[in-house]
Design a protein around this motif. Structure first.
Motif, PDB file in Angstrom:
ATOM      1  N   UNK A  71      -6.902   5.581  -4.193  1.00 11.76           N
ATOM      2  CA  UNK A  71      -7.922   4.756  -4.862  1.00 11.76           C
ATOM      3  C   UNK A  71      -8.857   5.167  -5.807  1.00 11.76           C
ATOM      4  N   UNK A  72      -9.275   6.468  -5.665  1.00 11.18           N
ATOM      5  CA  UNK A  72     -10.073   7.111  -6.571  1.00 11.18           C
ATOM      6  C   UNK A  72      -9.169   7.291  -7.759  1.00 11.18           C
ATOM      7  N   UNK A  73      -7.879   7.610  -7.809  1.00 20.28           N
ATOM      8  CA  UNK A  73      -7.174   7.701  -8.931  1.00 20.28           C
ATOM      9  C   UNK A  73      -6.616   6.363  -9.873  1.00 20.28           C
ATOM     10  N   UNK A  74      -6.483   5.448  -8.897  1.00 19.09           N
ATOM     11  CA  UNK A  74      -6.204   4.221  -9.541  1.00 19.09           C
ATOM     12  C   UNK A  74      -7.373   3.496 -10.186  1.00 19.09           C
ATOM     13  N   UNK A  75      -8.461   3.721  -9.640  1.00 11.39           N
ATOM     14  CA  UNK A  75      -9.698   3.444 -10.125  1.00 11.39           C
ATOM     15  C   UNK A  75     -10.032   3.898 -11.684  1.00 11.39           C
ATOM     16  N   UNK A  76      -9.723   5.244 -11.672  1.00 10.40           N
ATOM     17  CA  UNK A  76      -9.836   6.216 -12.951  1.00 10.40           C
ATOM     18  C   UNK A  76      -8.912   5.393 -13.987  1.00 10.40           C
ATOM     19  N   UNK A  77      -7.557   5.054 -13.503  1.00  7.91           N
ATOM     20  CA  UNK A  77      -6.610   4.500 -14.328  1.00  7.91           C
ATOM     21  C   UNK A  77      -7.006   3.239 -15.178  1.00  7.91           C
ATOM     22  N   UNK A 157      -1.343   0.377  -0.152  1.00  6.57           N
ATOM     23  CA  UNK A 157      -3.055   0.046  -0.561  1.00  6.57           C
ATOM     24  C   UNK A 157      -3.396  -0.900   0.287  1.00  6.57           C
ATOM     25  N   UNK A 158      -4.350  -0.983   1.002  1.00  3.63           N
ATOM     26  CA  UNK A 158      -5.188  -1.865   2.092  1.00  3.63           C
ATOM     27  C   UNK A 158      -6.093  -2.696   1.089  1.00  3.63           C
ATOM     28  N   UNK A 159      -6.620  -3.815   1.485  1.00  4.31           N
ATOM     29  CA  UNK A 159      -7.271  -4.725   0.823  1.00  4.31           C
ATOM     30  C   UNK A 159      -8.554  -4.126   0.338  1.00  4.31           C
ATOM     31  N   UNK A 160      -9.071  -3.311   1.212  1.00  7.34           N
ATOM     32  CA  UNK A 160     -10.609  -2.679   1.002  1.00  7.34           C
ATOM     33  C   UNK A 160     -10.324  -1.830  -0.157  1.00  7.34           C
ATOM     34  N   UNK A 161      -8.948  -1.033  -0.415  1.00  6.89           N
ATOM     35  CA  UNK A 161      -8.933  -0.094  -1.407  1.00  6.89           C
ATOM     36  C   UNK A 161      -8.916  -0.829  -2.641  1.00  6.89           C
ATOM     37  N   UNK A 170     -14.325  -7.935  -1.219  1.00 11.72           N
ATOM     38  CA  UNK A 170     -12.841  -8.073  -0.275  1.00 11.72           C
ATOM     39  C   UNK A 170     -12.337  -9.393  -0.352  1.00 11.72           C
ATOM     40  N   UNK A 171     -13.434 -10.416  -0.223  1.00 10.06           N
ATOM     41  CA  UNK A 171     -12.775 -11.963  -0.383  1.00 10.06           C
ATOM     42  C   UNK A 171     -12.301 -12.216  -1.751  1.00 10.06           C
ATOM     43  N   UNK A 172     -12.934 -11.720  -2.620  1.00  4.19           N
ATOM     44  CA  UNK A 172     -12.460 -12.026  -3.923  1.00  4.19           C
ATOM     45  C   UNK A 172     -11.046 -11.370  -4.001  1.00  4.19           C
ATOM     46  N   UNK A 173     -10.658 -10.122  -3.816  1.00  4.32           N
ATOM     47  CA  UNK A 173      -9.370  -9.710  -3.528  1.00  4.32           C
ATOM     48  C   UNK A 173      -8.447 -10.477  -3.189  1.00  4.32           C
ATOM     49  N   UNK A 174      -8.738 -11.052  -1.919  1.00  8.56           N
ATOM     50  CA  UNK A 174      -7.885 -11.904  -1.101  1.00  8.56           C
ATOM     51  C   UNK A 174      -7.458 -13.096  -1.891  1.00  8.56           C
ATOM     52  N   UNK A 175      -8.470 -13.517  -2.332  1.00  3.87           N
ATOM     53  CA  UNK A 175      -8.464 -14.854  -3.118  1.00  3.87           C
ATOM     54  C   UNK A 175      -7.572 -14.494  -4.537  1.00  3.87           C
ATOM     55  N   UNK A 176      -7.990 -13.559  -4.904  1.00  2.00           N
ATOM     56  CA  UNK A 176      -6.999 -13.278  -6.255  1.00  2.00           C
ATOM     57  C   UNK A 176      -5.467 -12.988  -5.762  1.00  2.00           C
ATOM     58  N   UNK A 177      -5.089 -12.470  -4.900  1.00  2.00           N
ATOM     59  CA  UNK A 177      -3.861 -12.526  -4.387  1.00  2.00           C
ATOM     60  C   UNK A 177      -3.189 -14.046  -3.970  1.00  2.00           C
ATOM     61  N   UNK A 178      -3.714 -14.522  -3.493  1.00  2.66           N
ATOM     62  CA  UNK A 178      -3.490 -16.034  -2.989  1.00  2.66           C
ATOM     63  C   UNK A 178      -3.218 -16.858  -4.073  1.00  2.66           C
TER      64      UNK A 178
END
Lengths: 224, 121
Positions: A71-77, A157-161, A170-178
């Motif tokens: 999570x830390x690394x991908x955020x950096x990327x 990767x979990x939704x939280x990550x 979190x809700x925004x992530x789920x919405x983005x995926x759907x």
């Protein structure tokens, strides 16, 4: 499994070259995928991957285990990718707030229901035509959907990550995926329906006398 | 019908939303089973598209960044073939060289006379 073991991370933090090498080799596929999602050009993505690894080597000592290493690394990327877009004067992907309750998405893939090619999960894996179509459709997908879907398809990767990486709720992530899946399916369905339409025939009376050769190919050029 | 709606809504976010009751529903509802297959096919193709192959030379470029790490030697097949040919020719030349040396000593020995050499010492 993308997440490296705590022992490997600790050895890498102490500067052990073999561990740093193993960490980079284990993560390069994921870093490159994020870079491709943000920059969309293979050469640019390779350069961003290299830049991300250089930064990783510089700041790995600052990782304190509060979140997962990946999570830390991908955020950096992702942040490096955004910086790169800013440097080039390109638009940085916006992360619009979105709730899962915004509208009702029952089956995001409904638009593909009439396309038989999606009926067999085993057959699609070898369908190169379909894979090409998906790559094209991903290119025309909105940036925030593409990035969220890229992270969604990383194995563990979990939704939280994903929410932490993209810095959205979190809700925004789920919405983005759907909605990302729904948009992608719509793009695919529309490109498929365009493909099966026969080319428009040009009547002789439509052909201007001054441009006879160009007009012969008017239907291919999309001209009227 | 209510189960159909819930099941298909959950298909897009599979890891979170699959419950035993909903799985049972798919076994009895052909339309939802079809939707599940479609979703699995979609996930397979999109996953491979969002995770493209890393360029061939990228790993070497990245490992070159690590201080103190011995770089793995990347050898082409052509280089390996040339190396094998070099060793084979070297071995053959060595055998010929040794044979010529032995033959030369033998000629020298018969010309001078080996016993004469021993007697002079």
């Amino acid at each position: 499994m993308a997440e490296p073991t705590p022992e490997l991370i600790q050895r890498a933090q102490r500067g052990d070259p073999e561990s740093l090498g193993a960490l980079i080799v284990g993560q390069q596929q994921y870093i490159y995928s994020i870079a491709m999602s943000v920059l969309r050009q293979p050469e640019d993505a390779a350069d961003l991957t290299q830049e991300a690894c250089m930064k990783l080597l510089r700041v790995i000592g600052q990782y304190n285990g509060e979140s997962r290493f990946t999570t830390w690394l991908y955020r950096l990327v992702v942040n490096l990718g955004r910086d790169e877009l800013r440097r080039r004067g390109r638009r940085v992907p916006e992360m619009p707030p979105m709730s899962d309750d915004d509208g009702e998405v029952i089956d995001p893939l409904q638009s593909l229901a009439d396309d038989d090619r999606w009926a067999d999960p085993a057959a699609v894996a070898t369908n190169t035509e379909l894979q090409g179509e998906i790559r094209q459709a991903l290119d025309s997908l909105e940036d925030h959907y593409r990035l969220a879907l890229t992270l969604y398809y990383f194995e563990d990767l979990r939704y939280n990550d994903i929410a932490e990486i993209l810095d959205v709720p979190l809700n925004t992530v789920k919405s983005y995926i759907r909605r990302g899946k729904e948009r992608l399916a719509t793009i695919l369905a529309s490109s498929e329906s365009e493909k099966i339409q026969p080319p428009r025939t040009v009547a002789k009376s439509d052909v201007p006398v001054s441009q006879p050769r160009l007009a012969r190919f008017a239907w291919a050029l999309g001209r009227r | 019908m209510e189960h159909c709606k819930e099941y298909r809504t959950n298909l897009a976010l599979r890891p979170d939303g699959d419950t035993a009751e909903l799985s049972q529903h798919a076994a009895t509802c052909p339309e939802c089973a079809k939707a599940a297959k479609r979703a699995a096919a979609f996930d397979t193709v999109v996953q491979s598209a969002v995770m493209p192959m890393v360029p061939d030379d990228l790993t070497a470029r990245l490992l070159a960044l690590v201080p103190g790490l011995a770089q793995p030697m990347v050898r082409s097949k052509r280089w390996l073939r040339q190396r094998r040919a070099f060793f084979a020719i070297s071995a053959l030349l060595s055998v010929i060289g040794v044979a010529v040396l032995i033959y030369g000593l033998y000629i020298l020995g018969s010309y001078v006379g080996v016993s004469e050499i021993w007697h002079t010492q």
